[in-house]
Design an enzyme around this catalytic site. Structure first.
Site, short mmCIF file in Angstrom:
data_model
loop_
_atom_site.label_atom_id
_atom_site.label_comp_id
_atom_site.label_asym_id
_atom_site.label_seq_id
_atom_site.Cartn_x
_atom_site.Cartn_y
_atom_site.Cartn_z
N ILE A 223 0.84 -1.21 0.00
CA ILE A 223 0.00 0.00 0.00
C ILE A 223 0.88 1.25 0.00
CG2 ILE A 223 -1.62 1.34 1.43
CD1 ILE A 223 -2.84 -1.38 2.34
N SER B 130 -6.95 0.19 10.14
CA SER B 130 -7.38 -1.08 9.55
C SER B 130 -8.83 -1.34 9.89
CB SER B 130 -6.54 -2.23 10.10
OG SER B 130 -7.08 -3.48 9.69
N TYR C 41 -3.08 -7.24 16.78
CA TYR C 41 -3.00 -6.36 15.60
C TYR C 41 -4.17 -5.36 15.63
CZ TYR C 41 -3.26 -4.89 10.69
OH TYR C 41 -3.33 -4.14 9.52
N LYS D 224 -4.22 -1.18 15.86
CA LYS D 224 -4.86 -0.30 14.88
C LYS D 224 -5.96 0.55 15.53
CE LYS D 224 -2.36 -1.31 11.30
NZ LYS D 224 -1.60 -0.30 10.58
N ILE E 78 -6.75 -6.00 1.34
CA ILE E 78 -6.05 -5.44 0.18
C ILE E 78 -4.95 -6.42 -0.21
CG2 ILE E 78 -4.75 -3.45 -0.70
CD1 ILE E 78 -7.62 -2.72 0.22
N THR F 124 -1.69 -7.63 -0.85
CA THR F 124 -0.29 -7.24 -0.65
C THR F 124 0.45 -8.44 -0.04
OG1 THR F 124 -0.58 -6.53 1.65
CG2 THR F 124 -0.95 -4.85 -0.03
N1 NAD Z 1 -3.13 -5.40 3.19
C1 NAD Z 1 -4.22 -5.27 3.92
O1 NAD Z 1 -5.22 -5.98 3.72
C2 NAD Z 1 -4.28 -4.23 5.01
C3 NAD Z 1 -5.51 -4.03 5.64
C4 NAD Z 1 -5.60 -3.09 6.64
C5 NAD Z 1 -4.51 -2.33 7.00
N2 NAD Z 1 -3.31 -2.55 6.37
C6 NAD Z 1 -2.19 -1.72 6.80
O2 NAD Z 1 -1.63 -1.08 5.68
C7 NAD Z 1 -0.25 -0.82 5.92
C8 NAD Z 1 0.57 -1.34 4.73
O3 NAD Z 1 0.47 -2.76 4.73
P1 NAD Z 1 0.62 -3.65 3.42
O4 NAD Z 1 -0.59 -4.47 3.29
O5 NAD Z 1 1.05 -2.81 2.28
O6 NAD Z 1 1.76 -4.65 3.89
P2 NAD Z 1 3.30 -4.79 3.47
O7 NAD Z 1 3.85 -5.78 4.42
O8 NAD Z 1 3.42 -5.01 2.03
O9 NAD Z 1 3.88 -3.34 3.79
C9 NAD Z 1 4.28 -2.92 5.06
C10 NAD Z 1 5.59 -2.17 4.92
O10 NAD Z 1 6.00 -1.73 6.22
C11 NAD Z 1 7.39 -1.93 6.32
N3 NAD Z 1 7.80 -2.03 7.73
C12 NAD Z 1 7.54 -3.02 8.60
N4 NAD Z 1 8.15 -2.80 9.77
C13 NAD Z 1 8.82 -1.62 9.63
C14 NAD Z 1 9.66 -0.86 10.48
N5 NAD Z 1 9.96 -1.27 11.73
N6 NAD Z 1 10.18 0.30 10.02
C15 NAD Z 1 9.91 0.72 8.75
N7 NAD Z 1 9.14 0.04 7.89
C16 NAD Z 1 8.60 -1.12 8.33
C17 NAD Z 1 7.63 -3.24 5.58
O11 NAD Z 1 8.98 -3.43 5.24
C18 NAD Z 1 6.71 -3.08 4.38
O12 NAD Z 1 7.37 -2.47 3.30
C19 NAD Z 1 0.10 -1.51 7.24
O13 NAD Z 1 0.07 -0.55 8.28
C20 NAD Z 1 -1.04 -2.49 7.41
O14 NAD Z 1 -1.26 -2.80 8.78
C21 NAD Z 1 -3.18 -3.49 5.39
#
Ligand code: NAD
Length: 253
Positions: free
Chosen positions: A17, A138, A153, A157, A186, A188
């Site tokens: 994202i 989230s 988690y 959030k 989403i 990912t």
């Molecule tokens: N994918 C989903 O369905 C979904 C749903 C709700 C919320 N989210 C939230 O969206 C955001 C992005 O998630 P995503 O789905 O793209 O997952 P993702 O794992 O692809 O991306 C998360 C990114 O955060 C980085 N990260 C993790 N720990 C870190 C740290 N200590 N310092 C710096 N960077 C760090 C990772 O390296 C990664 O690039 C997250 O906060 C996640 O909780 C995702």
């Protein structure tokens, strides 16, 4: 929603994202400072057509974060916007959660978000012409979906959403707006990780949302660009769920 001349800091911007948000801000003409722990972003930032720099940064390390924000201010001259997308997940039974893993979730998702927002807001306060902060929360902070087990988690959030509302009031005198976005499912690496551990989730991700499909990272970008832009000048303290309707109810399997 043009962002020419503005600098946006995006954490977790090396993939998923966060990376889509980096591309969307660049498409709107904005410069981007990208923070992540990964060695390098999954896409070449030099092809974005704006000023885009990568800062390898762990958001749980305050000294590293302070150093990175100092570099960003030196490199870009200002910070107008900040999006906190860095996050980690643990999808497992409540009974199996252990202290160290919970502490890690709290550090990345809550403290990492809190202190990135703080450092961005300090720069905005200093500049004196406002700013916009978007925290990625989230759907897990609103509701639980049978099969997924996101007790800690979801708690992190929930903290992000409450933080957003507190900050929206506290930072309003400086015209710093603070909003959050609550994505549903989403596609990912994060959802892939959950589904690999529990393959039944593949069909839940596509069948539970009333819209009838899993979300794509591109489903998030329009709302975030809106919240960052002057089009949202009177919007602060809002959480926008982007869930394909899941927030209203799920399709029974
Ligand atoms: N994918 C989903 O369905 C979904 C749903 C709700 C919320 N989210 C939230 O969206 C955001 C992005 O998630 P995503 O789905 O793209 O997952 P993702 O794992 O692809 O991306 C998360 C990114 O955060 C980085 N990260 C993790 N720990 C870190 C740290 N200590 N310092 C710096 N960077 C760090 C990772 O390296 C990664 O690039 C997250 O906060 C996640 O909780 C995702």
């Amino acid at each position: 929603m043009n962002m020419t001349g503005k600098t946006t800091v995006i954490t977790g911007g090396a993939r998923g994202i966060g990376l889509s948000l980096v591309e969307a801000v660049a498409d709107a003409g904005g410069d981007v400072a990208v923070l992540d722990v990964l060695e390098e972003p999954k896409k070449d930032l030099s092809k974005l057509g704006v000023t885009a720099r990568y800062y390898r940064t762990d958001v749980t390390k305050m000294d590293v974060l302070e150093d990175t924000f100092e570099k960003i201010e030196r490199d870009f001259g200002r910070i107008d916007n900040c999006v906190t997308a860095a996050g980690i997940v643990a999808d497992k039974s409540f009974f199996d959660h252990e202290w160290d893993e919970c502490e890690r979730l709290l550090k990345v998702n809550v403290l990492g978000t809190f202190f990135c927002a703080q450092l961005a807001a300090k720069a905005m306060r200093e500049q004196g012409d406002g700013g916009s902060i978007v925290l990625i929360a989230s759907i897990a902070s609103h509701m639980a979906i049978p099969l997924q087990r996101l007790s800690m988690y979801g708690a992190t959030k929930g903290a992000v959403r409450v933080m957003m509302r507190q900050l929206s009031v506290e930072l309003a005198p400086w015209n710093i707006r603070v909003n959050s976005v609550s994505p549903g499912f989403i596609r990912t690496d994060m959802t892939e990780l959950c589904a690999t551990q529990q393959p039944e989730l593949y069909s839940v991700f596509n069948s539970a949302p009333p819209i009838g499909r899993i979300g794509e990272t591109s489903d998030i970008t329009g709302v975030v660009n809106y919240l960052l832009s002057d089009a949202a000048a009177y919007t602060t303290g809002a959480d926008i769920p982007i869930t394909g309707g899941l927030i209203g109810g799920r399709i029974a399997s």
